[in-house]
Write a protein that holds these residues in place. Sequence first.
Motif, short mmCIF file in Angstrom:
data_model
loop_
_atom_site.label_atom_id
_atom_site.label_comp_id
_atom_site.label_asym_id
_atom_site.label_seq_id
_atom_site.Cartn_x
_atom_site.Cartn_y
_atom_site.Cartn_z
N LYS A 58 42.25 38.85 43.89
CA LYS A 58 42.33 39.58 42.62
C LYS A 58 42.62 38.67 41.44
N TYR A 61 39.52 36.18 40.76
CA TYR A 61 38.34 36.86 40.24
C TYR A 61 38.60 37.42 38.84
N SER A 62 39.82 37.94 38.61
CA SER A 62 40.15 38.47 37.29
C SER A 62 40.13 37.37 36.24
N TYR A 71 42.82 47.87 34.69
CA TYR A 71 41.40 47.56 34.77
C TYR A 71 40.53 48.80 34.50
N ILE A 79 34.56 42.16 37.81
CA ILE A 79 35.19 41.48 38.95
C ILE A 79 34.25 41.51 40.16
#
Length: 405
Positions: A58, A61-62, A71, A79
């Motif tokens: 997480k 990728y964020s 989000y 993402i």
Amino acid sequence: MRLHRNLCFAVIDGLHLIFNEGDYADKVIQQLLKRDKRWGSRDRGFIAETVYEIVRYKRLYSEIADVKAPYQRDNLWRIFAVWATLKGIKLPDWKYFTDTPSRKIKGRFDELSKIRKFKESIPDWMDDLGVKELGEAIWTKEIAMQNEQADVILRVNTLKTTKKDLQQQLQSEEIETEFLEGYPSALKLTERANVFKTEAFKKGWFEVQDASSQLVAAYLEVKPGMKVVDACAGAGGKTLHLASLMENKGQIIAMDIYESKLKKLKVRAKRNDVHNIEMKVIDSTKPIKKLYDKADRLLIDAPCSGLGVLRRNPDAKWKLGPSFIEDIKKTQAELLSQYSRMVKPGGKMVYATCSILPFENENQIDSFLTSAEGKNFKFVKDKKILAHKSGFDGFYMALLERSED
């Protein structure tokens, strides 16, 4: 790989529930897989594995997608696009993927992969804590292993069958397994499969339990006929193993503060043909006090940070925080102090966690042994299991013996 719209929508819905609503990943995935009965094993596998992979990474990728919590759905698609690009999956011509900067994504990945907290996708505080507790070299290896997909390990129920017979039964259902040296009751699946649909599971021939976890019950040195207390039983994986080792003879008192977990144990015990378990909810100090000086054996499978099992619970990285860590240290010390009084003179207890951090493990034991409550106990042995060395979950277990009064 070709992306299918309905499967991708399921992934996005799951990520929303996990990231924005705080739902547990395993529960969310269970719900998602029930959404469409037409989905085959490959479809279901795509949803489960993709959700887990994105949850696992997480932070990385964020950062690459340049989005922050909470989000919005558009951000979740960004993402997802990062995940797909890094996997080499061609993005379809959908509005969600318009202007996805594939080259920039790969460049940012190469850049961020040089920094451990981004590469392994963990909060700053967790990275600092890991280095402090384990040292740079060990922590780097351990947290990398915690991002690998965990194997599926079964524990044979020796009350009903043998390891060889279980292996043959599963083979007849097209599930291949192999023995694990040093783990007498374990079978490892050579490929992932839904073992809960098998006849062998319905007949109570096995439970799913990691190889490291399977070592805990044996560490307690139980024998048939003993009075054994499992003080933090939960849904009872180790309780059932204890019953198997005791050949269904004697008494196991499974205790927990959550009645709902003990109800799950009741169902599992029936399927396993285990009938020497008595369940008690810890709703006050009374159930504990009634057992003072009564137990031949005591298992304290203590609540912990769970940093040894992040492979199975990747969303825990985002649910934990520094304040929880401080609170859990106090809880562990209190449990050792209070529950140890259930061990009778000459009896033994095991303190165990699925953590790899010394302050939850050997440091807790050292503190207990120098306390007023621990003065009657002596240290027998302990075992520290690191995932990057064993290939299985990170665990700790210590065996203590109460002196004869």
